[in-house]
Design a protein around this motif. Structure first.
Motif, mmCIF file in Angstrom:
data_model
loop_
_atom_site.group_PDB
_atom_site.id
_atom_site.type_symbol
_atom_site.label_atom_id
_atom_site.label_comp_id
_atom_site.label_asym_id
_atom_site.label_seq_id
_atom_site.Cartn_x
_atom_site.Cartn_y
_atom_site.Cartn_z
ATOM 1 N N ASP A 1 0.839 -1.202 0.000
ATOM 2 C CA ASP A 1 0.000 0.000 0.000
ATOM 3 C C ASP A 1 0.874 1.252 0.000
ATOM 4 O O ASP A 1 1.620 1.508 0.956
ATOM 5 N N VAL A 2 0.781 2.045 -1.050
ATOM 6 C CA VAL A 2 1.636 3.218 -1.210
ATOM 7 C C VAL A 2 1.382 4.247 -0.113
ATOM 8 O O VAL A 2 2.317 4.841 0.440
ATOM 9 N N ILE A 3 0.100 4.480 0.217
ATOM 10 C CA ILE A 3 -0.242 5.489 1.233
ATOM 11 C C ILE A 3 0.323 5.089 2.591
ATOM 12 O O ILE A 3 0.936 5.907 3.287
ATOM 13 N N MET A 4 0.144 3.828 2.962
ATOM 14 C CA MET A 4 0.634 3.375 4.262
ATOM 15 C C MET A 4 2.155 3.430 4.329
ATOM 16 O O MET A 4 2.723 3.860 5.344
ATOM 17 N N GLN A 5 2.823 3.025 3.269
ATOM 18 C CA GLN A 5 4.284 3.027 3.280
ATOM 19 C C GLN A 5 4.854 4.443 3.350
ATOM 20 O O GLN A 5 5.841 4.697 4.036
ATOM 21 N N ALA A 6 4.219 5.392 2.640
ATOM 22 C CA ALA A 6 4.663 6.791 2.711
ATOM 23 C C ALA A 6 4.453 7.344 4.115
ATOM 24 O O ALA A 6 5.289 8.103 4.638
ATOM 25 N N ASN A 7 3.343 6.983 4.727
ATOM 26 C CA ASN A 7 3.043 7.416 6.091
ATOM 27 C C ASN A 7 4.094 6.899 7.063
ATOM 28 O O ASN A 7 4.652 7.659 7.867
ATOM 29 N N LEU A 8 4.379 5.606 6.997
ATOM 30 C CA LEU A 8 5.351 4.999 7.917
ATOM 31 C C LEU A 8 6.749 5.564 7.694
ATOM 32 O O LEU A 8 7.520 5.758 8.651
ATOM 33 N N ARG A 9 7.070 5.851 6.428
ATOM 34 C CA ARG A 9 8.384 6.423 6.124
ATOM 35 C C ARG A 9 8.540 7.805 6.753
ATOM 36 O O ARG A 9 9.582 8.130 7.329
ATOM 37 N N ARG A 10 7.485 8.630 6.684
ATOM 38 C CA ARG A 10 7.550 9.968 7.277
ATOM 39 C C ARG A 10 7.621 9.881 8.797
ATOM 40 O O ARG A 10 8.362 10.642 9.437
ATOM 41 N N GLN A 11 6.875 8.952 9.397
ATOM 42 C CA GLN A 11 6.979 8.758 10.849
ATOM 43 C C GLN A 11 8.420 8.433 11.249
ATOM 44 O O GLN A 11 8.953 8.987 12.217
ATOM 45 N N LYS A 12 9.037 7.547 10.498
ATOM 46 C CA LYS A 12 10.416 7.145 10.805
ATOM 47 C C LYS A 12 11.373 8.321 10.691
ATOM 48 O O LYS A 12 12.271 8.499 11.528
#
Length: 483
Positions: free
Chosen positions: A443-454
Protein backbone atom coordinates in the motif's frame (compact mmCIF):
# COMPACT_ATOMS: atom_id res chain seq x y z
CA UNK A 1 -24.18 40.97 42.22
CA UNK A 2 -23.01 44.49 43.01
CA UNK A 3 -19.61 43.24 44.09
CA UNK A 4 -19.16 40.96 41.08
CA UNK A 5 -19.87 37.79 43.08
CA UNK A 6 -21.26 34.44 42.01
CA UNK A 7 -24.86 33.29 42.29
CA UNK A 8 -24.51 29.67 43.37
CA UNK A 9 -28.17 28.67 43.21
CA UNK A 10 -27.83 25.82 40.75
CA UNK A 11 -27.97 22.27 42.18
CA UNK A 12 -24.48 21.13 43.05
CA UNK A 13 -23.22 24.64 43.68
CA UNK A 14 -22.38 25.30 40.02
CA UNK A 15 -21.59 29.00 39.36
CA UNK A 16 -24.54 30.64 37.65
CA UNK A 17 -23.46 34.09 36.55
CA UNK A 18 -20.73 36.63 37.08
CA UNK A 19 -21.16 40.37 36.72
CA UNK A 20 -17.79 41.55 35.45
CA UNK A 21 -18.78 45.10 34.71
CA UNK A 22 -18.98 46.14 38.34
CA UNK A 23 -15.52 45.18 39.50
CA UNK A 24 -12.21 45.54 37.64
CA UNK A 25 -10.64 42.92 39.92
CA UNK A 26 -13.03 40.05 39.18
CA UNK A 27 -10.81 38.57 36.45
CA UNK A 28 -7.33 38.67 37.96
CA UNK A 29 -4.10 37.61 36.32
CA UNK A 30 -5.44 38.26 32.80
CA UNK A 31 -2.01 38.28 31.15
CA UNK A 32 -1.04 34.99 32.77
CA UNK A 33 -4.33 33.49 31.61
CA UNK A 34 -3.63 34.54 28.02
CA UNK A 35 -0.07 33.16 28.15
CA UNK A 36 -1.32 29.86 29.57
CA UNK A 37 -3.80 29.56 26.68
CA UNK A 38 -0.95 30.06 24.20
CA UNK A 39 1.14 27.45 26.01
CA UNK A 40 -1.73 24.95 25.91
CA UNK A 41 -2.05 25.51 22.16
CA UNK A 42 1.63 24.59 21.77
CA UNK A 43 1.07 21.46 23.89
CA UNK A 44 -1.64 20.22 21.53
CA UNK A 45 -4.86 21.60 23.03
CA UNK A 46 -5.52 24.28 20.42
CA UNK A 47 -8.69 24.27 18.29
CA UNK A 48 -7.04 23.10 15.05
CA UNK A 49 -5.35 20.00 16.46
CA UNK A 50 -8.46 19.17 18.50
CA UNK A 51 -10.61 19.33 15.37
CA UNK A 52 -8.14 17.15 13.46
CA UNK A 53 -8.36 14.49 16.19
CA UNK A 54 -12.16 14.71 16.24
CA UNK A 55 -12.34 14.30 12.46
CA UNK A 56 -9.92 11.35 12.55
CA UNK A 57 -11.99 9.43 15.10
CA UNK A 58 -15.24 10.24 13.28
CA UNK A 59 -13.69 8.73 10.16
CA UNK A 60 -12.55 5.72 12.20
CA UNK A 61 -16.12 5.23 13.49
CA UNK A 62 -17.49 5.36 9.93
CA UNK A 63 -14.98 2.74 8.76
CA UNK A 64 -15.67 0.44 11.70
CA UNK A 65 -19.44 0.80 11.20
CA UNK A 66 -19.05 -0.06 7.51
CA UNK A 67 -16.94 -3.07 8.46
CA UNK A 68 -19.85 -4.30 10.64
CA UNK A 69 -22.11 -4.42 7.54
CA UNK A 70 -25.17 -2.95 9.21
CA UNK A 71 -25.07 -5.11 12.31
CA UNK A 72 -23.73 -2.43 14.64
CA UNK A 73 -22.73 1.22 14.89
CA UNK A 74 -19.31 2.17 16.25
CA UNK A 75 -19.06 5.29 18.44
CA UNK A 76 -15.83 6.63 19.94
CA UNK A 77 -16.52 8.34 23.26
CA UNK A 78 -14.62 10.19 25.99
CA UNK A 79 -11.47 12.25 25.56
CA UNK A 80 -10.55 10.71 22.19
CA UNK A 81 -13.86 11.77 20.62
CA UNK A 82 -13.43 15.21 22.23
CA UNK A 83 -9.97 15.66 20.68
CA UNK A 84 -8.37 16.27 24.05
CA UNK A 85 -5.70 13.58 24.32
CA UNK A 86 -2.70 12.43 22.35
CA UNK A 87 -2.69 9.06 20.55
CA UNK A 88 -1.60 7.03 23.59
CA UNK A 89 -2.20 9.56 26.33
CA UNK A 90 -5.24 7.63 27.56
CA UNK A 91 -7.25 4.53 26.71
CA UNK A 92 -9.60 4.65 23.75
CA UNK A 93 -13.25 4.37 24.86
CA UNK A 94 -15.70 3.03 22.28
CA UNK A 95 -19.30 1.86 22.09
CA UNK A 96 -20.52 -0.93 19.84
CA UNK A 97 -24.26 -0.29 19.41
CA UNK A 98 -26.39 -3.21 18.19
CA UNK A 99 -28.59 -2.08 15.28
CA UNK A 100 -31.12 -4.92 15.45
CA UNK A 101 -32.61 -3.74 18.74
CA UNK A 102 -34.52 -0.60 19.76
CA UNK A 103 -35.34 0.35 23.36
CA UNK A 104 -38.33 2.60 23.90
CA UNK A 105 -39.24 4.91 26.73
CA UNK A 106 -42.62 4.28 28.34
CA UNK A 107 -45.35 5.87 26.24
CA UNK A 108 -43.52 5.80 22.90
CA UNK A 109 -45.50 4.14 20.10
CA UNK A 110 -43.75 0.93 19.06
CA UNK A 111 -45.37 0.93 15.59
CA UNK A 112 -42.72 3.43 14.43
CA UNK A 113 -40.01 0.75 14.79
CA UNK A 114 -39.37 -1.44 11.71
CA UNK A 115 -40.54 -5.03 12.11
CA UNK A 116 -37.08 -6.56 11.73
CA UNK A 117 -35.95 -4.95 15.01
CA UNK A 118 -36.60 -6.41 18.44
CA UNK A 119 -38.18 -3.95 20.88
CA UNK A 120 -37.49 -3.58 24.58
CA UNK A 121 -39.58 -1.28 26.75
CA UNK A 122 -37.81 0.64 29.49
CA UNK A 123 -39.18 0.40 33.01
CA UNK A 124 -37.77 3.02 35.35
CA UNK A 125 -40.39 3.19 38.09
CA UNK A 126 -38.32 1.25 40.63
CA UNK A 127 -34.89 2.30 39.35
CA UNK A 128 -32.75 5.28 40.30
CA UNK A 129 -32.92 8.33 38.03
CA UNK A 130 -31.19 7.76 34.70
CA UNK A 131 -31.45 3.96 34.98
CA UNK A 132 -34.04 1.44 33.87
CA UNK A 133 -34.82 -2.23 33.29
CA UNK A 134 -35.53 -3.50 29.78
CA UNK A 135 -38.58 -5.73 29.20
CA UNK A 136 -38.97 -7.61 25.92
CA UNK A 137 -41.98 -6.31 24.01
CA UNK A 138 -41.46 -7.80 20.57
CA UNK A 139 -39.06 -10.13 18.81
CA UNK A 140 -37.69 -8.90 15.52
CA UNK A 141 -37.01 -11.02 12.47
CA UNK A 142 -33.34 -11.18 13.37
CA UNK A 143 -32.29 -11.66 17.00
CA UNK A 144 -28.58 -11.14 17.76
CA UNK A 145 -27.07 -14.05 19.69
CA UNK A 146 -25.69 -11.66 22.32
CA UNK A 147 -29.25 -10.44 23.01
CA UNK A 148 -30.78 -13.90 23.06
CA UNK A 149 -28.17 -15.19 25.51
CA UNK A 150 -28.66 -12.20 27.84
CA UNK A 151 -32.43 -12.71 28.24
CA UNK A 152 -33.83 -13.96 31.52
CA UNK A 153 -37.27 -14.27 33.12
CA UNK A 154 -38.61 -11.31 35.12
CA UNK A 155 -40.57 -13.65 37.41
CA UNK A 156 -43.86 -12.94 35.66
CA UNK A 157 -43.24 -14.81 32.44
CA UNK A 158 -41.81 -11.86 30.50
CA UNK A 159 -38.35 -11.51 29.01
CA UNK A 160 -35.93 -9.25 30.90
CA UNK A 161 -32.58 -8.23 29.41
CA UNK A 162 -29.76 -8.73 31.91
CA UNK A 163 -27.02 -6.11 31.76
CA UNK A 164 -24.69 -8.46 33.64
CA UNK A 165 -25.15 -11.31 31.14
CA UNK A 166 -24.85 -8.86 28.25
CA UNK A 167 -21.39 -7.68 29.35
CA UNK A 168 -20.24 -11.28 29.80
CA UNK A 169 -21.42 -11.98 26.25
CA UNK A 170 -19.49 -8.95 24.97
CA UNK A 171 -16.27 -10.49 26.27
CA UNK A 172 -16.74 -13.32 23.76
CA UNK A 173 -17.51 -11.15 20.71
CA UNK A 174 -14.78 -11.29 18.05
CA UNK A 175 -14.43 -7.55 17.58
CA UNK A 176 -10.64 -7.56 17.51
CA UNK A 177 -8.68 -5.96 14.66
CA UNK A 178 -6.16 -8.78 14.32
CA UNK A 179 -4.45 -11.67 16.02
CA UNK A 180 -2.23 -9.25 17.97
CA UNK A 181 -5.18 -8.13 20.09
CA UNK A 182 -5.62 -9.54 23.60
CA UNK A 183 -8.86 -9.33 25.60
CA UNK A 184 -8.90 -8.78 29.37
CA UNK A 185 -11.31 -9.34 32.24
CA UNK A 186 -14.40 -7.13 32.30
CA UNK A 187 -14.17 -3.73 33.95
CA UNK A 188 -17.68 -2.62 34.91
CA UNK A 189 -19.70 -2.40 31.67
CA UNK A 190 -16.66 -2.58 29.39
CA UNK A 191 -14.66 -5.32 27.70
CA UNK A 192 -11.04 -4.06 27.81
CA UNK A 193 -8.47 -5.14 25.26
CA UNK A 194 -4.92 -4.34 24.20
CA UNK A 195 -3.68 -4.15 20.60
CA UNK A 196 -0.04 -4.67 19.63
CA UNK A 197 0.86 -4.96 23.29
CA UNK A 198 0.59 -1.21 23.91
CA UNK A 199 -2.68 0.34 22.65
CA UNK A 200 -5.33 -0.01 25.35
CA UNK A 201 -9.06 0.32 24.72
CA UNK A 202 -12.37 -0.19 26.50
CA UNK A 203 -15.32 -1.41 24.47
CA UNK A 204 -18.87 -1.07 25.80
CA UNK A 205 -21.84 -2.79 24.18
CA UNK A 206 -24.90 -0.54 24.02
CA UNK A 207 -28.41 -0.33 22.58
CA UNK A 208 -30.31 2.47 20.87
CA UNK A 209 -32.80 4.19 23.20
CA UNK A 210 -35.67 6.41 22.09
CA UNK A 211 -36.57 8.76 24.95
CA UNK A 212 -38.27 11.92 23.59
CA UNK A 213 -39.61 13.12 26.97
CA UNK A 214 -36.14 13.16 28.59
CA UNK A 215 -34.56 15.02 25.69
CA UNK A 216 -37.50 17.43 25.44
CA UNK A 217 -37.12 18.36 29.12
CA UNK A 218 -33.39 18.90 28.61
CA UNK A 219 -33.96 21.04 25.50
CA UNK A 220 -36.60 23.20 27.24
CA UNK A 221 -34.23 24.45 29.96
CA UNK A 222 -33.43 28.16 30.06
CA UNK A 223 -29.76 28.48 29.14
CA UNK A 224 -26.99 30.76 27.96
CA UNK A 225 -25.37 27.90 26.02
CA UNK A 226 -25.48 26.02 23.70
CA UNK A 227 -27.31 27.69 20.83
CA UNK A 228 -30.78 26.47 19.81
CA UNK A 229 -29.33 24.86 16.66
CA UNK A 230 -26.89 22.77 18.73
CA UNK A 231 -29.65 21.89 21.20
CA UNK A 232 -31.81 20.53 18.37
CA UNK A 233 -28.89 18.60 16.92
CA UNK A 234 -28.19 16.99 20.31
CA UNK A 235 -31.87 16.00 20.54
CA UNK A 236 -31.73 14.50 17.05
CA UNK A 237 -28.74 12.33 17.99
CA UNK A 238 -30.88 10.45 20.52
CA UNK A 239 -29.68 8.26 23.36
CA UNK A 240 -28.37 4.84 24.31
CA UNK A 241 -28.54 2.45 27.22
CA UNK A 242 -25.33 0.85 28.47
CA UNK A 243 -25.15 -2.33 30.58
CA UNK A 244 -24.45 -0.98 34.05
CA UNK A 245 -26.76 -0.74 37.06
CA UNK A 246 -26.68 1.31 40.24
CA UNK A 247 -24.04 -0.07 42.59
CA UNK A 248 -25.70 -1.76 45.55
CA UNK A 249 -29.15 -1.79 43.97
CA UNK A 250 -31.29 -4.93 44.36
CA UNK A 251 -31.74 -4.86 40.59
CA UNK A 252 -28.13 -4.02 39.64
CA UNK A 253 -27.59 -7.16 37.44
CA UNK A 254 -30.59 -6.26 35.25
CA UNK A 255 -30.38 -2.44 35.26
CA UNK A 256 -29.20 -0.33 32.34
CA UNK A 257 -27.93 3.26 32.40
CA UNK A 258 -29.23 5.93 30.04
CA UNK A 259 -26.43 7.76 28.27
CA UNK A 260 -26.09 10.43 25.60
CA UNK A 261 -22.56 9.90 24.30
CA UNK A 262 -22.97 11.31 20.80
CA UNK A 263 -24.87 14.32 22.17
CA UNK A 264 -22.22 14.94 24.82
CA UNK A 265 -19.52 14.71 22.14
CA UNK A 266 -21.41 17.38 20.21
CA UNK A 267 -21.69 19.59 23.31
CA UNK A 268 -17.98 19.40 24.17
CA UNK A 269 -17.07 20.08 20.54
CA UNK A 270 -19.18 23.27 20.71
CA UNK A 271 -17.61 24.63 23.89
CA UNK A 272 -15.73 27.92 23.74
CA UNK A 273 -11.96 27.46 23.47
CA UNK A 274 -11.54 28.82 27.02
CA UNK A 275 -14.11 26.34 28.33
CA UNK A 276 -12.24 23.48 26.64
CA UNK A 277 -8.97 24.58 28.25
CA UNK A 278 -10.76 24.81 31.61
CA UNK A 279 -11.90 21.21 31.08
CA UNK A 280 -8.34 20.09 30.26
CA UNK A 281 -6.85 21.82 33.32
CA UNK A 282 -9.47 20.36 35.65
CA UNK A 283 -8.77 16.90 34.25
CA UNK A 284 -5.06 17.48 34.93
CA UNK A 285 -5.91 18.50 38.48
CA UNK A 286 -7.92 15.31 38.88
CA UNK A 287 -5.22 13.04 37.43
CA UNK A 288 -2.00 14.67 38.70
CA UNK A 289 -2.97 16.33 41.98
CA UNK A 290 -6.07 14.73 43.48
CA UNK A 291 -5.19 11.25 42.17
CA UNK A 292 -8.40 9.46 43.25
CA UNK A 293 -7.77 5.84 44.22
CA UNK A 294 -11.07 4.27 43.16
CA UNK A 295 -12.55 6.73 40.68
CA UNK A 296 -14.21 8.77 43.42
CA UNK A 297 -13.64 11.76 41.11
CA UNK A 298 -13.79 11.02 37.38
CA UNK A 299 -13.29 12.90 34.13
CA UNK A 300 -17.05 12.54 33.60
CA UNK A 301 -17.69 14.50 36.80
CA UNK A 302 -15.25 17.19 35.67
CA UNK A 303 -16.94 17.37 32.25
CA UNK A 304 -20.37 17.86 33.82
CA UNK A 305 -19.04 20.73 35.95
CA UNK A 306 -17.74 22.46 32.81
CA UNK A 307 -21.02 21.92 30.95
CA UNK A 308 -23.01 23.45 33.84
CA UNK A 309 -20.65 26.43 34.00
CA UNK A 310 -21.01 26.94 30.23
CA UNK A 311 -24.81 26.74 30.34
CA UNK A 312 -25.30 29.07 33.30
CA UNK A 313 -23.01 31.95 32.30
CA UNK A 314 -23.07 34.44 29.40
CA UNK A 315 -20.62 33.35 26.72
CA UNK A 316 -19.19 36.87 26.50
CA UNK A 317 -17.46 36.23 29.85
CA UNK A 318 -15.31 33.45 28.40
CA UNK A 319 -12.09 34.53 26.74
CA UNK A 320 -8.38 33.71 26.95
CA UNK A 321 -7.83 36.39 29.63
CA UNK A 322 -10.41 34.88 31.99
CA UNK A 323 -9.04 31.31 32.10
CA UNK A 324 -7.71 31.51 35.67
CA UNK A 325 -10.96 33.00 36.93
CA UNK A 326 -12.94 30.07 35.53
CA UNK A 327 -10.37 27.59 36.78
CA UNK A 328 -10.96 28.98 40.27
CA UNK A 329 -14.73 28.63 39.78
CA UNK A 330 -14.35 25.09 38.44
CA UNK A 331 -12.27 24.10 41.48
CA UNK A 332 -14.88 25.63 43.75
CA UNK A 333 -17.65 23.64 42.03
CA UNK A 334 -15.58 20.45 42.36
CA UNK A 335 -14.99 21.20 46.05
CA UNK A 336 -18.73 21.63 46.63
CA UNK A 337 -19.50 18.37 44.80
CA UNK A 338 -16.99 16.46 46.94
CA UNK A 339 -18.12 18.11 50.18
CA UNK A 340 -21.86 17.60 49.62
CA UNK A 341 -21.57 14.43 47.52
CA UNK A 342 -23.97 16.05 45.08
CA UNK A 343 -23.56 16.89 41.41
CA UNK A 344 -26.50 16.75 38.98
CA UNK A 345 -25.98 14.97 35.68
CA UNK A 346 -26.10 17.56 32.91
CA UNK A 347 -28.56 15.61 30.75
CA UNK A 348 -30.75 14.26 33.59
CA UNK A 349 -30.33 16.59 36.62
CA UNK A 350 -32.27 14.24 38.90
CA UNK A 351 -29.38 11.78 38.70
CA UNK A 352 -26.69 12.58 41.26
CA UNK A 353 -23.26 11.70 39.83
CA UNK A 354 -21.72 11.61 43.30
CA UNK A 355 -24.32 9.24 44.78
CA UNK A 356 -22.37 6.03 44.21
CA UNK A 357 -18.82 7.34 44.73
CA UNK A 358 -16.97 5.42 47.43
CA UNK A 359 -15.66 8.54 49.15
CA UNK A 360 -14.61 7.94 52.74
CA UNK A 361 -14.69 10.78 55.28
CA UNK A 362 -10.92 11.12 55.69
CA UNK A 363 -10.37 11.01 51.96
CA UNK A 364 -13.04 13.67 51.45
CA UNK A 365 -11.33 15.98 53.93
CA UNK A 366 -7.98 15.39 52.23
CA UNK A 367 -9.35 16.22 48.77
CA UNK A 368 -11.08 19.35 50.05
CA UNK A 369 -7.89 20.50 51.79
CA UNK A 370 -5.89 20.00 48.59
CA UNK A 371 -8.40 21.98 46.53
CA UNK A 372 -8.40 24.77 49.14
CA UNK A 373 -4.61 24.99 48.90
CA UNK A 374 -4.76 25.20 45.11
CA UNK A 375 -7.39 27.94 45.19
CA UNK A 376 -5.17 29.95 47.56
CA UNK A 377 -2.21 29.50 45.19
CA UNK A 378 -3.84 31.59 42.48
CA UNK A 379 -2.21 31.09 39.05
CA UNK A 380 0.73 29.28 40.68
CA UNK A 381 -1.52 26.26 41.03
CA UNK A 382 -0.68 25.26 37.45
CA UNK A 383 2.87 24.54 38.63
CA UNK A 384 1.37 21.48 40.33
CA UNK A 385 0.52 20.09 36.88
CA UNK A 386 3.61 18.24 35.51
CA UNK A 387 2.83 18.76 31.82
CA UNK A 388 2.30 22.51 32.26
CA UNK A 389 5.26 22.90 34.63
CA UNK A 390 7.66 21.15 32.23
CA UNK A 391 6.48 23.36 29.37
CA UNK A 392 7.01 26.52 31.44
CA UNK A 393 10.54 25.45 32.36
CA UNK A 394 11.42 24.51 28.78
CA UNK A 395 12.94 27.06 26.41
CA UNK A 396 10.31 28.29 23.91
CA UNK A 397 12.21 27.32 20.74
CA UNK A 398 12.90 23.64 21.58
CA UNK A 399 9.36 23.30 22.95
CA UNK A 400 7.77 24.57 19.72
CA UNK A 401 10.17 22.47 17.61
CA UNK A 402 9.37 19.27 19.48
CA UNK A 403 5.62 19.94 19.80
CA UNK A 404 5.32 20.49 16.06
CA UNK A 405 6.95 17.14 15.32
CA UNK A 406 5.02 15.33 18.04
CA UNK A 407 1.71 16.61 16.63
CA UNK A 408 2.71 15.59 13.09
CA UNK A 409 3.55 12.06 14.27
CA UNK A 410 0.19 11.86 16.06
CA UNK A 411 -1.70 12.93 12.93
CA UNK A 412 0.23 10.42 10.82
CA UNK A 413 -0.58 7.72 13.34
CA UNK A 414 -4.31 8.52 13.22
CA UNK A 415 -4.23 8.48 9.40
CA UNK A 416 -2.43 5.13 9.46
CA UNK A 417 -5.01 3.70 11.88
CA UNK A 418 -7.86 4.72 9.59
CA UNK A 419 -6.00 3.40 6.54
CA UNK A 420 -5.66 0.05 8.30
CA UNK A 421 -9.44 -0.18 8.77
CA UNK A 422 -9.99 0.82 5.11
CA UNK A 423 -7.72 -2.05 4.05
CA UNK A 424 -9.64 -4.44 6.30
CA UNK A 425 -12.84 -3.27 4.57
CA UNK A 426 -11.32 -3.99 1.14
CA UNK A 427 -10.21 -7.43 2.29
CA UNK A 428 -13.69 -8.25 3.61
CA UNK A 429 -15.45 -6.83 0.54
CA UNK A 430 -13.27 -8.53 -2.05
CA UNK A 431 -12.60 -11.66 0.02
CA UNK A 432 -8.85 -11.36 -0.47
CA UNK A 433 -6.94 -14.32 0.95
CA UNK A 434 -3.55 -12.60 1.12
CA UNK A 435 -2.17 -11.82 4.59
CA UNK A 436 -2.88 -8.31 5.89
CA UNK A 437 0.83 -7.58 6.46
CA UNK A 438 1.55 -8.36 2.81
CA UNK A 439 -1.15 -5.97 1.61
CA UNK A 440 0.13 -3.24 3.91
CA UNK A 441 3.62 -3.53 2.41
CA UNK A 442 2.15 -2.97 -1.04
CA UNK A 443 0.00 0.00 0.00
CA UNK A 444 1.64 3.22 -1.21
CA UNK A 445 -0.24 5.49 1.23
CA UNK A 446 0.63 3.38 4.26
CA UNK A 447 4.28 3.03 3.28
CA UNK A 448 4.66 6.79 2.71
CA UNK A 449 3.04 7.42 6.09
CA UNK A 450 5.35 5.00 7.92
CA UNK A 451 8.38 6.42 6.12
CA UNK A 452 7.55 9.97 7.28
CA UNK A 453 6.98 8.76 10.85
CA UNK A 454 10.42 7.15 10.81
CA UNK A 455 12.03 10.35 9.49
CA UNK A 456 10.53 12.44 12.29
CA UNK A 457 11.46 9.94 15.01
CA UNK A 458 15.06 9.76 13.70
CA UNK A 459 15.23 13.58 13.67
CA UNK A 460 14.01 13.83 17.27
CA UNK A 461 16.29 10.98 18.40
CA UNK A 462 19.33 12.60 16.78
CA UNK A 463 18.62 15.93 18.48
CA UNK A 464 18.25 14.13 21.81
CA UNK A 465 21.67 12.50 21.32
CA UNK A 466 23.26 15.83 20.36
CA UNK A 467 21.86 17.35 23.57
CA UNK A 468 23.33 14.62 25.75
CA UNK A 469 20.57 12.01 25.98
CA UNK A 470 21.34 8.30 25.69
CA UNK A 471 18.89 6.99 23.12
CA UNK A 472 19.32 3.40 21.99
CA UNK A 473 15.87 2.47 20.70
CA UNK A 474 13.94 4.67 18.26
CA UNK A 475 10.83 2.69 19.15
CA UNK A 476 11.03 4.13 22.67
CA UNK A 477 11.29 7.63 21.18
CA UNK A 478 8.16 7.02 19.09
CA UNK A 479 6.20 5.66 22.06
CA UNK A 480 7.17 8.64 24.22
CA UNK A 481 6.05 11.04 21.48
CA UNK A 482 2.64 9.37 21.35
CA UNK A 483 2.04 9.50 25.11
Amino acid sequence: MADGGIIRDVPGGIPRQVNVSCSPTVFQFEQLSAETCILMNVLGYGPHIRQARIDAFKAHDRHMTALARGNSTWVTTGSKAEGLTNYRESDTDSMCVTNHVMCLEEGVDSSIVPGEKSIFRSCSRISYHGHCRLLLERYGTRIPTIINNALCDDGYGSGLLSSDLYVNQMLNVKYMYNERTVGHERAGPSAPFTSNGIDHADLVGALHFKCPSILTRWAARHRNWPSSDVVQEVVSLGAFVSPVGVKGSDYEPVEWRMCFNTGENMLVNNLHDTQVKLYVLLKMVKNDVLKPCKKEVTSFIVKNIVLWIAENNPQSLFNERSLFHWLHEGLYALRVAIDTKELPYYMIPERNLMAACALEHEQKLSLIATIDEMMKDGPRLILRLPKIRQAIIAHPEPLRWYSGRRIEVEMLRLIASNRMVEILQLIAKNRIDEETDGILKQDVIMQANLRRQKEIVMEVGLRMIMEGSRVNDMGDVLNSMLM
